[in-house]
Structure formats: C-alpha cells, structure tokens
Design a protein around this motif. Sequence first.
Motif, mmCIF file in Angstrom:
data_model
loop_
_atom_site.group_PDB
_atom_site.id
_atom_site.type_symbol
_atom_site.label_atom_id
_atom_site.label_comp_id
_atom_site.label_asym_id
_atom_site.label_seq_id
_atom_site.Cartn_x
_atom_site.Cartn_y
_atom_site.Cartn_z
ATOM 1 N N ASP A 308 91.969 -24.720 9.913
ATOM 2 C CA ASP A 308 91.749 -25.089 8.509
ATOM 3 C C ASP A 308 92.300 -24.017 7.563
ATOM 4 N N HIS A 309 92.378 -22.776 8.074
ATOM 5 C CA HIS A 309 92.782 -21.669 7.208
ATOM 6 C C HIS A 309 94.248 -21.306 7.357
ATOM 7 N N LEU A 310 94.969 -22.060 8.170
ATOM 8 C CA LEU A 310 96.358 -21.675 8.448
ATOM 9 C C LEU A 310 97.319 -22.804 8.121
ATOM 10 N N ASP A 311 98.564 -22.423 7.886
ATOM 11 C CA ASP A 311 99.598 -23.407 7.598
ATOM 12 C C ASP A 311 100.271 -23.875 8.890
ATOM 13 N N THR A 312 100.801 -25.068 8.842
ATOM 14 C CA THR A 312 101.404 -25.662 10.047
ATOM 15 C C THR A 312 102.627 -24.889 10.526
ATOM 16 N N GLY A 313 103.474 -24.481 9.600
ATOM 17 C CA GLY A 313 104.685 -23.761 10.006
ATOM 18 C C GLY A 313 104.330 -22.486 10.741
ATOM 19 N N PHE A 314 103.300 -21.829 10.280
ATOM 20 C CA PHE A 314 102.842 -20.589 10.909
ATOM 21 C C PHE A 314 102.331 -20.879 12.322
ATOM 22 N N ILE A 315 101.490 -21.865 12.429
ATOM 23 C CA ILE A 315 100.920 -22.221 13.736
ATOM 24 C C ILE A 315 102.019 -22.633 14.710
ATOM 25 N N ARG A 316 102.987 -23.360 14.183
ATOM 26 C CA ARG A 316 104.097 -23.805 15.010
ATOM 27 C C ARG A 316 104.826 -22.587 15.589
ATOM 28 N N ARG A 317 105.052 -21.586 14.753
ATOM 29 C CA ARG A 317 105.761 -20.393 15.225
ATOM 30 C C ARG A 317 104.931 -19.629 16.237
ATOM 31 N N ILE A 318 103.654 -19.525 15.979
ATOM 32 C CA ILE A 318 102.799 -18.805 16.928
ATOM 33 C C ILE A 318 102.807 -19.533 18.273
ATOM 34 N N ARG A 319 102.713 -20.846 18.197
ATOM 35 C CA ARG A 319 102.663 -21.610 19.430
ATOM 36 C C ARG A 319 103.948 -21.509 20.230
ATOM 37 N N ASN A 320 105.049 -21.392 19.520
ATOM 38 C CA ASN A 320 106.333 -21.346 20.210
ATOM 39 C C ASN A 320 106.704 -19.954 20.711
ATOM 40 N N LEU A 321 105.865 -18.973 20.445
ATOM 41 C CA LEU A 321 106.177 -17.631 20.936
ATOM 42 C C LEU A 321 106.260 -17.655 22.454
ATOM 43 N N ARG A 322 107.187 -16.892 22.987
ATOM 44 C CA ARG A 322 107.270 -16.822 24.437
ATOM 45 C C ARG A 322 106.274 -15.781 24.918
ATOM 46 N N SER A 323 105.307 -16.217 25.701
ATOM 47 C CA SER A 323 104.251 -15.299 26.098
ATOM 48 C C SER A 323 103.805 -15.525 27.529
ATOM 49 N N LYS A 324 104.656 -16.153 28.319
ATOM 50 C CA LYS A 324 104.280 -16.321 29.726
ATOM 51 C C LYS A 324 104.835 -15.145 30.511
ATOM 52 N N GLY A 325 103.931 -14.337 31.025
ATOM 53 C CA GLY A 325 104.355 -13.159 31.776
ATOM 54 C C GLY A 325 105.037 -13.540 33.073
ATOM 55 N N LYS A 326 105.895 -12.653 33.532
ATOM 56 C CA LYS A 326 106.575 -12.873 34.816
ATOM 57 C C LYS A 326 106.264 -11.750 35.801
ATOM 58 N N ALA A 327 105.447 -10.792 35.325
ATOM 59 C CA ALA A 327 105.136 -9.652 36.196
ATOM 60 C C ALA A 327 103.776 -9.871 36.851
ATOM 61 N N ALA A 328 103.718 -9.616 38.148
ATOM 62 C CA ALA A 328 102.446 -9.689 38.871
ATOM 63 C C ALA A 328 102.056 -8.284 39.271
ATOM 64 N N LYS A 329 100.829 -8.144 39.699
ATOM 65 C CA LYS A 329 100.362 -6.825 40.083
ATOM 66 C C LYS A 329 99.794 -6.902 41.493
ATOM 67 N N LEU A 330 100.264 -5.995 42.338
ATOM 68 C CA LEU A 330 99.776 -5.923 43.717
ATOM 69 C C LEU A 330 98.950 -4.654 43.874
ATOM 70 N N HIS A 331 97.771 -4.786 44.444
ATOM 71 C CA HIS A 331 96.922 -3.623 44.685
ATOM 72 C C HIS A 331 96.533 -3.580 46.156
ATOM 73 N N LEU A 332 96.743 -2.444 46.780
ATOM 74 C CA LEU A 332 96.384 -2.313 48.189
ATOM 75 C C LEU A 332 95.556 -1.049 48.389
ATOM 76 N N VAL A 333 94.528 -1.176 49.203
ATOM 77 C CA VAL A 333 93.851 0.019 49.681
ATOM 78 C C VAL A 333 94.367 0.254 51.098
ATOM 79 N N LEU A 334 94.888 1.447 51.324
ATOM 80 C CA LEU A 334 95.519 1.735 52.612
ATOM 81 C C LEU A 334 94.684 2.779 53.361
ATOM 82 N N SER A 335 94.649 2.576 54.675
ATOM 83 C CA SER A 335 93.804 3.480 55.480
ATOM 84 C C SER A 335 94.438 4.865 55.609
ATOM 85 N N GLY A 336 95.722 4.944 55.351
ATOM 86 C CA GLY A 336 96.380 6.241 55.433
ATOM 87 C C GLY A 336 97.637 6.224 54.595
#
Lengths: 521, 404
Positions: A308-336
């Motif tokens: 209700d407080h925002l304009d459509t053009g603004f929301i459209r731009r926010i929505r179209n931002l590229r924000s899908k990450g491609k980096a994953a994180k691997l965590h291992l506990v190693l015995s040695g």
Amino acid sequence: MTSQQKDIVIVGGGHNGLVCAAYLARAGRSVLVVEAAAEIGGAARTRELAPGARVSSGAHLLHAMPDDLINDLNLTAHGLKLSSVRLNTVSLNNTGSSIVFADNTVSGAEVTAKDKAAFARFDKDMNRFAKALRPVFDKLAPDVSIETWGQRLELLGLGWTLRKLGRYHMREFLRVIGINFYDLLDEYFDNAQLKAAIAMDALLGSEWGARSMGSVLTYLYRLAGYQRNGGMGLALPEGGMGALSHALAKAAEAAGAEIRTGARVKRILIDDDRATGVELENGERIAAGCVVSNADPKQTFLKLVNPDHLDTGFIRRIRNLRSKGKAAKLHLVLSGAPAFKGVEAANLGSRMLIAPTMDEIELAFNPCKYKRYPTASVMEIIIASAHDSSLVSSGQHVLSAVVQYLPYDDTPEEDANRTAFLETVLDQLEQYAPGIRAQVMAAELLTPRDIERQFGISGGHWHHVELAFETFLFNRPVPALARHCSPISGLYVCGAGCHPGGNVTGIAGRNAAQQVLRGGH
Amino acid sequence: MIANTANNQRPIFERPILETPFYESYKHLIQNDQYEEWSGYTTLASFANDGQEYFAVRNTCGVYDLCPMIKYDISGADAERYMNRLVTRNIKKMLPERVTYTVWCNDDGHVIEDGTVFRLAPTEFRLCCAERQIEWLLDSSIGYDVVITEVTQDIAALAVQGPISCNILKKMGFTGVEVLKPFQLGNFSLNGYDVMISRTGFTGDLGYELWIDAEHADDLWQALFKAGELFGIRMIGSLALDMLRIEAGLILVNVEYMSCFQTVRPNRARTPFELGLDWVVDMNKGHFIGRRALVAAQKNSLKRKLVGIDVDWNKQADGALLYDSKTCSRQIGEVTSALWSPTLKRNIALAYLDAPYYAGEKSMWAEVYLHRECQWERKVYECHVTPKPFYAPERKRLTPPEDL
Ligand SMILES: Cc1cc2nc3c(=O)[nH]c(=O)nc-3n(C[C@H](O)[C@H](O)[C@H](O)COP(=O)(O)OP(=O)(O)OC[C@H]3O[C@@H](n4cnc5c(N)ncnc54)[C@H](O)[C@@H]3O)c2cc1C
C-alpha cells in the motif's frame, strides 16, 4: 502493545546492521537491533557443526573490511583477534602440481618466468584500476542528480578519478571493465591453472562464469577490498567469523545500543508516509523515529513493507532484481588433517582452490543455468582449524568450502538432490585429498536455498543482490535505494544489497548510519 | 467471448479486425462505410451523417457502441485496497453500485490513463479505459489478494445518450432506471438476462450505459431500437462523439495527452495537475501510486495546464499554436481539441497554456491555418480562458430526468 520507543530500530543483526548500530549509538542515538535468528551476525556467523567442532557457517574469510572501521569501532578492544592474516592461496591440481600465491607473487613448478612477470604486470594494472574505483566503493554511492553544485562536483570528481589514471590507463580501464575475465586473462597468461585460480576471485559468490560479461568488475571489487583492509590480506578471526560479529555487537552495546535476538520483524510500521517502528512476529510493536533494514531488498520491500505504501514501478524493479545465489557451502568435521596433493602439511591453513582451468569453471557454471547441479564443482577451501585450535577438539579439523555453481533448487527433489550432490562433492574432494572421505565425521552442505533459510537472505545470494553493472553504484540495488534512503521517509537500508555490495565490509552499515544522521532523503 | 459474426468466425489469420457483438445488428444502418479501428475492433466514424448523429444526442437519443472499450474486472478480498492504491481518487469512500471518473499514474506521477471505476460490489470493481494495460495492473497486484481479468470481449456495452434516453429505457421495461443518479448503477433484467445500467457517458448529456453478456447483444439492440423507433433513436459514430465530449470538456487519451507508457520525448508525459484534474487526486487519502512524485510536483508552481478557451472567431482552431501577442512573438501554448460548438454557437477548444496564461488574466492569440479553396491562409484570433465544461445542461444531473 508498544513495548519500547527508540530513535532507531535496525531490522537484522547481520554485520552491517551491527556496524550501523555501533555508529548510530556512538552518535548518541538510542538504537535497538532486532535479529530474527537466535544468534547475531547474519552470514558472518560461527556455528557448532558437531559437538566441539565449530565453523564459519557463511563467510569464512575476512578480507574487505576497512581498517579505519576496525579502528573506529575499537574492534580489537572488543575482542576481535585474528588467528591468521595474509593467507597464501594454493591452487590445487589432482596431479599434485599446485600453484601458490603469496604476497603478490606466484610460484609453482609449471609457472613459467613469463607468466610470473605477467602476473606482476597484471597485479599492478588491476590494482591501479581498483584503486581508482575505491573512493566510490568506500563512500556513499555518487548522486546522479545534478541539481546542486555539490552533486555536480561529486560526479565530476568521479570522472576526474578515472581521468587521473592517465590517457592510456583510462582507456584500458574503460575497455576491460566491460569485457569478461576469460578474455582478459588470456591476454596476460599462458598457464591454464593460473588463469583459473585468478578467475576464482572474480567469480566467488557471483552468478557468472569466467566468460560472462562484467566479471572484471567483480574482480576489481574484490581487489578494492584487499586495498582497504590495512594489509591483513585474507584473514581469519579467531573463533570464526562469528567472533567478528560479536566484537561488532560489543562495540555497539558499549556505545549504548541494545540487541535482541530471536525477534523476527513481521512488518515495518508506516504512518503518514513515514516509518514509525516495527512489529515483531509475536505481535509486539516497537516504536522508533526511523527504521534501518539490514535485510535484503526483496525481503524488506516485498515482505516487510505493505505494498500500500509503495509504487508499482519500484516493486517491479525490486522483484526483478537478480538474487538467486549460486554458491553453496560445504562443512566437514574431519578426524584428522587431510592430505591434499601438492600441499605440504604446514600449508594446510592456506586458502585452497579447486579450479583446474577456466573451461572447467565454465563447465561447472553451465548446468546451474538449467537448474541442474554440476558434476565437477569449483571450490574455495578453508581449514580454519589449522590456525585456530579453539574451533575443534584436539586432532580434529573443520573444513569449510564455498562450492559453485548450484541452482536455487525449489523442486520437490531438493533433499534428494542435496544428498546426491554432497556425495559428488566428497568424491571430487577425494581426488584431491585421497583418504578424506574416511576422515569425515560430520558433513553438511548448504545449498543456496539452505542459505536462504539459514541466514534469511532471499535467494541465498552472497551479495543479497547480484553485483553487476545494472546493479552498481547509483543503480544499486535500484536507484531509489542507492543512497540508503528509501521512498518512505525514515526507512533506510544498510545490507549487502546496497552500494557498494556484499562481503564482510561493514561499509553499507557505516554509510547508512551516516545517512540516518544526516536525515538524508 | 467474441460474438459469432461471420467475420469473427474466420480463422484468426484471415481476420484483420474484430466486429463488435452488435455489428450484425446495426450493420444495415451503415451508409457511408466510414470505418475506423479501435483497440482491435472495427467501429464507425459515422453511420450516415455526423452532424445529425451529434444532434440526435443533444435532442433525442444517440447510441454509441462501446464494446471495444477495454474492461478489466478486479475482485478479491483486497480489491478495495488495490484500487485505492492504483488510482488517484479515494476508492474507500466509494459505495457499491457507484461509478467514478479517475486517473492513474506511474511512480513519477505521470498519467497512465483516465477512465472510470465501477464498484460492482464491495469486493468487485470494473475498470474501463481506452488502452490495454494488463501488465501494469498485474504488477500492481503483487502483494494483494485480487484477481484481474480482462472482460473486454465478454461484456457488450452500449451508450444510450440524450434527453429522451431515460424514456426509451423505461419503455423497454427498465422500471426504476429513472431513480439512478449520475454515476450510479443498477442491475436490471431483460428477456431473462441481466442488464447492468449505469448513468454514465462521454457526452455531457443525460445518458446511460448498458452492460450485458455479449451473447445477448442482438436481443438488447433490437429491443432498444424497437423502443426508440418513434423517438428518433439513432446510432452515432466517433465523429459525433468527439464533438459531444469536447463540449462536455472531457479529455481524450492520445489527443489531450499520451499515456506515460508511450511517450518517448522528455516532458510529454503529464501529471494530473497539468491535465487540470486536481479534483480527481486525493492527496490526503494515504499513499497511492505516484503520490510522492505528485507531492514533490506540488512544491513547484505548475508550468502548464490544460484549460478551456474561447476563440473570438468562427473558424475552428484545430492544432493552433497560442501566442502571447498578436504578432505571435512567444508561444505560450497549443490547442489539443477544437470545435465550433453547434449547440453553444461558440468556438471552443481545449488547450495547454503555460503559466501564468492558464490563469486567464492575460490575453492571448491563436494562430490558425485555414485551407480555403486549396490555398492556405494564416489568421490570428484573440482567445480567452473559459471554464469547463463548456456545455452542461441541467438535465445531465436532474433525477429523475424529465419525462418527455
Ligand atoms: C556461502 C557464502 C560465503 C561467503 N563467504 C564470504 C567470505 O569468505 N568473505 C566475505 O567477506 N564475504 C563472504 N560472503 C558474503 C558475506 O557473507 C555477506 O555479503 C555479508 O555477510 C552480508 O552481510 P549483511 O549484514 O549485509 O547481511 P546479512 O549477513 O544477510 O544479515 C542480515 C540479517 O538480517 C536478519 N534478518 C533478515 N530478515 C529479518 C527479519 N524479518 N527480522 C529480523 N531480522 C532479520 C538475518 O537473520 C541476518 O542476520 C559469503 C556469503 C555466502 C552466502
């Protein structure tokens, strides 16, 4: 029910929110940070992976925080201790022929004298360009409006910085800034593994492969980080990244800020076109003179603010931002201690890269475009326990790796895909460190979607919003938010999605604090 | 649903342009083949004689085929909030069964279009406009529980306008139509199907618009023309409508302004203030799209404004540029629509004037080019700002209308 009245409430206790809180509190404002998670720090956090074994669960290297910020906030006094600085980088090869980057030099059995000389030249050229960009990276994004003389001078200043490079270098800068890293590295070097190792610094956390346009820009962004950090190079906070966040929190609290965890903001309250506070998930309302959001732009403007407080053009731009990450994180506990081919035991604490050639980076990148997982990934591996025994029980090690490129998997097969992919990664690691599989005591793989869940970052993106030309400087993340203000007065933004971008830098938090104090709009 | 006229049944690639659901009913009245395209439909500039069609509306009853008008139905729990943010008027104050004229803007406070909003029920609205804009409506619905459907082809509509329009509708059996106030709507039925009647129009006269499911188009048309036969009812085309709307001081998209989605040159997009439509902008209702830009615009004095003018001569000032002096030294505005008004016997026009001329205190001149016997002549006429609407007969508002 309104529980409190504050000058400023900050949504999110990521490192930027904490930096912002510290600066505002030091300026005498009453500040409350409300963090959804049980633990502060956002993507700069340390987490227990298995009893007695802790790991930096998001960011694992400190390399881009301005030294003046660290000094300003007395982080050392507030407990920040670096267990290691200026880590070397070792590019691994499953044949065992590794390349080592140490303090601006490169060495390796297969690195020719020509490539070594080229590296010196490359390093100088790129640092020159990064230095030219630094003033704009470190400060508020330039204002593109030219209504006042101040604004005009600022823009002229930006042009002047580039012109100061000299005619030749300015032209060269303008040429390379638009091309891709693959071509640029081909111009300088012969050794394929060397090129790939350098390329990784441009590609970590981004949505591109080496051949994507704009990959030079992200490299310069990275270099600018090294330049401003007071010579710490790649550093590890003792106790993991979370220790840095805790030092920031202490600095903020020492200045009078209050921090609450486990308090998720449900919505930002707006009255008469002005932010007036926040409402928490539990219904509690906190009134404030202004609100600063450390959450990413999509969450802030598509979830926390009523449209209700925002304009459509603004929301459209926010929505179209590229924000899908491609980096994953691997965590291992190693015995040695794992034995990586070509890495002496004494060098286990180096930053290790798995990126054999730029073509293999491209091959690791391609599948994610089609929502598939790679068969062979590229990785940045840190074994922080090699420097910091407080992280593990004796004899053990924790391995933390950024693994690229993964799709944002929202299919019903997500869990099965994650399990299968973890096996693929472990098999891949086994080729570089024979025997490592047998050492694994606990393993965890966070896909971009898991990162979204764990850190509350929409899309799980390293920079919240892709760091790219179209979302750069005065366009980051969208023009209306470029200088930390928003269309709604009294609502500010301070997260990685803002100028200058992600990484553990605190710059967005500091600039946002400056804008709040100015009452900027 | 598209009416199954012979043309409309042809495969789409052979079908250059759609016929409206009423086309088969009235095609026998088309005498001069003055067709023109309107949002994908073939419509008539005039059926026989535009002057007579114009006078039908002012003296008896003229009927205009509204089917090509773009119609969107918006419904859902958040429909009121959605509409209130979309348009500049206060929709929260609007009762069901009412219609309102409004504009809607983009983020910059520039007008996308003007049109009418029908509140069919508490959570059901219909938006009528001239240009398609589903993308904007859908993007505006992000975060709202609403369903937006284009119903242009499903709904057939006729504008029935003129002093005896009410009589004809009563004669058709729409008892109670006379109590509809301007901008009110009511639901009626005819031969077993629903007819929604709104007291609205684009002519500045007493008039109604009839809205039905397209499949009943022919039945409605036949009933209407049977009832109106002895009252001189006739179909009218867009030429007559244009004269009528200018007299009524009503603006037309692509004539008085371009949608801000379509302008390419800087300064061509218009704020509602520039269009003289301050009265449809409720700056105190809370946020709506473009409000912040309009607040900023209000801080500066208005540079230009659309106003009504009278030209002191009898030749229409079509496309005339307006000047500060008789010697035409400095341009201060231009005419967008001009008409020698047959009813008022006045030479009127809608025109943009720069500040301070729109206030009407300074004299100004129109430079008019006349094509006389294949030769162009240049004339300069004095003109004056005059209030709009130019023509607003008492019967337009009178409820119930006079029983003629
Ligand atoms: C896998 C990975 C590895 C990385 N590695 C490195 C690295 O080695 N070095 C480096 O410098 N950078 C690295 N980064 C980038 C870096 O971690 C981020 O750019 C940075 O941490 C962002 O900080 P921030 O404070 O802007 O936002 P965040 O850290 O995302 O903080 C936002 C905070 O807001 C909170 N929040 C969100 N919504 C709400 C709500 N509704 N109510 C209350 N609180 C809310 C979140 O819980 C979170 O704590 C990495 C990122 C990823 C994903």
